[in-house]
Scaffold this motif. Sequence first.
Motif, PDB file in Angstrom:
ATOM      1  N   VAL A   1     147.434 -40.464  -7.364  1.00  0.00           N
ATOM      2  CA  VAL A   1     146.711 -40.330  -6.481  1.00  0.00           C
ATOM      3  C   VAL A   1     145.767 -41.490  -6.096  1.00  0.00           C
ATOM      4  CG1 VAL A   1     146.613 -37.854  -6.620  1.00  0.00           C
ATOM      5  CG2 VAL A   1     144.824 -39.294  -7.660  1.00  0.00           C
ATOM      6  N   LYS A   2     145.218 -41.642  -4.653  1.00  0.00           N
ATOM      7  CA  LYS A   2     144.652 -42.946  -4.641  1.00  0.00           C
ATOM      8  C   LYS A   2     143.139 -42.242  -3.942  1.00  0.00           C
ATOM      9  CE  LYS A   2     146.091 -43.852   0.166  1.00  0.00           C
ATOM     10  NZ  LYS A   2     146.752 -44.796   1.130  1.00  0.00           N
ATOM     11  N   PHE A   3     142.178 -43.094  -4.011  1.00  0.00           N
ATOM     12  CA  PHE A   3     140.767 -42.963  -3.721  1.00  0.00           C
ATOM     13  C   PHE A   3     140.694 -43.164  -1.939  1.00  0.00           C
ATOM     14  CE2 PHE A   3     136.483 -44.418  -3.073  1.00  0.00           C
ATOM     15  CZ  PHE A   3     135.773 -43.476  -3.356  1.00  0.00           C
ATOM     16  N   ILE A   4     140.191 -42.138  -1.496  1.00  0.00           N
ATOM     17  CA  ILE A   4     139.846 -42.500   0.086  1.00  0.00           C
ATOM     18  C   ILE A   4     138.364 -42.796   0.260  1.00  0.00           C
ATOM     19  CG2 ILE A   4     139.980 -41.545   2.350  1.00  0.00           C
ATOM     20  CD1 ILE A   4     142.733 -41.976   0.935  1.00  0.00           C
TER      21      ILE A   4
ATOM     22  N   VAL B   1     147.561 -37.994  -2.387  1.00  0.00           N
ATOM     23  CA  VAL B   1     148.536 -37.846  -3.242  1.00  0.00           C
ATOM     24  C   VAL B   1     149.512 -39.052  -2.681  1.00  0.00           C
ATOM     25  CG1 VAL B   1     150.646 -36.868  -4.153  1.00  0.00           C
ATOM     26  CG2 VAL B   1     148.313 -35.452  -3.686  1.00  0.00           C
ATOM     27  N   VAL B   2     149.896 -39.980  -3.642  1.00  0.00           N
ATOM     28  CA  VAL B   2     150.811 -40.917  -3.512  1.00  0.00           C
ATOM     29  C   VAL B   2     152.069 -40.770  -4.223  1.00  0.00           C
ATOM     30  CG1 VAL B   2     149.053 -42.670  -2.936  1.00  0.00           C
ATOM     31  CG2 VAL B   2     149.867 -42.416  -5.410  1.00  0.00           C
ATOM     32  N   ALA B   3     152.158 -39.612  -5.254  1.00  0.00           N
ATOM     33  CA  ALA B   3     153.428 -39.488  -5.874  1.00  0.00           C
ATOM     34  C   ALA B   3     154.298 -38.472  -5.120  1.00  0.00           C
ATOM     35  CB  ALA B   3     153.154 -38.918  -7.117  1.00  0.00           C
ATOM     36  N   PRO B   4     155.704 -38.387  -5.426  1.00  0.00           N
ATOM     37  CA  PRO B   4     156.316 -37.212  -4.273  1.00  0.00           C
ATOM     38  C   PRO B   4     155.811 -35.926  -4.289  1.00  0.00           C
ATOM     39  CG  PRO B   4     157.737 -38.633  -5.657  1.00  0.00           C
ATOM     40  CD  PRO B   4     156.436 -38.904  -6.128  1.00  0.00           C
ATOM     41  N   LYS B   5     154.915 -35.534  -5.685  1.00  0.00           N
ATOM     42  CA  LYS B   5     154.442 -34.331  -5.717  1.00  0.00           C
ATOM     43  C   LYS B   5     153.519 -34.203  -6.929  1.00  0.00           C
ATOM     44  CE  LYS B   5     158.506 -32.119  -7.428  1.00  0.00           C
ATOM     45  NZ  LYS B   5     159.614 -31.160  -7.451  1.00  0.00           N
TER      46      LYS B   5
ATOM     47  N   MET C   1     151.992 -32.305  -2.045  1.00  0.00           N
ATOM     48  CA  MET C   1     153.126 -32.961  -1.785  1.00  0.00           C
ATOM     49  C   MET C   1     152.512 -34.339  -1.375  1.00  0.00           C
ATOM     50  SD  MET C   1     155.509 -31.012  -2.455  1.00  0.00           S
ATOM     51  CE  MET C   1     156.769 -31.907  -2.099  1.00  0.00           C
ATOM     52  N   LYS C   2     153.273 -35.484  -1.282  1.00  0.00           N
ATOM     53  CA  LYS C   2     152.846 -36.956  -0.681  1.00  0.00           C
ATOM     54  C   LYS C   2     152.149 -36.795   0.337  1.00  0.00           C
ATOM     55  CE  LYS C   2     154.547 -41.439  -0.566  1.00  0.00           C
ATOM     56  NZ  LYS C   2     155.685 -42.480  -0.796  1.00  0.00           N
ATOM     57  N   GLY C   3     151.195 -37.465   0.459  1.00  0.00           N
ATOM     58  CA  GLY C   3     150.183 -37.566   1.729  1.00  0.00           C
ATOM     59  C   GLY C   3     149.194 -36.249   1.845  1.00  0.00           C
TER      60      GLY C   3
END
Length: 254
Positions: free
Chosen positions: A247-250, A193-197, A215-217
Amino acid sequence: MGYPINNDYALGATEGDGRMAVKRFIIAHDTGNDANKGAHSARNEAAYMKGHYGAAYTHFIVDDTAIFQVGQPGYVAWGALDANPYSPMQVELAHVDTQARFNESYKRYIWLIRYYAKKYGIPLTLDKGGRTTEGVKTHKWVTQHFGGDHVDPYGYLAKWGISKRQFAKDLKNGVVGTMGEPEYYKTKGLYEVVAPKVYAYKDLKAQQKRAVRFMKGSRFYAQPKKYGKIYRFKTAVGYVTANKDYVKFIKALK
């Protein structure tokens, strides 16, 4: 492209605030009324606001069928507490029940904000600066700088795939033709997650919000599922947006 304004529920000459507003903010709201999302959502909201203007009202309410005027643009409306004297135009985005209806509502919403920002010489910047900084402001920004407890319209926009970044972009550039769609992840994998939530929903349609928040992270493994043109992740605790702004892809899962 322009849109007609419906004046069926416009306040009369002796109704509402008679003060001219300082031309500093355009304030963007959503109605927050998910119980009213049928075919006449904006009309119903406008009729109610007309009948209860002594409590609160804005200048416009928008859905996919029409733009309804309530308050007189240029004059103070009562939708944002102590920010009211500095906003010659406040607009509500009425809730709807399908993506197609949202897309049409959103185009009208963006067009109306841009039209009045140009008319009043207000910059098309989103939630920038402090109390004296001109621009388009959300009700969430008003809460942060003037008080209150409203945080709209970000939650409602996000439900239909519009991030803060996309909203700012559309305010600046406008929505031309078919609404530009957000980018979604479509691969099963590990995401962060890259947004605050971001909230989890019980159902793919995102009608029933759960108390669970990422939550972010936060990281999670998930499989994207398609609903219309939207993708959402199916996680162990519910459905979460697959919008790349949130969100970002890992890594992919084999």
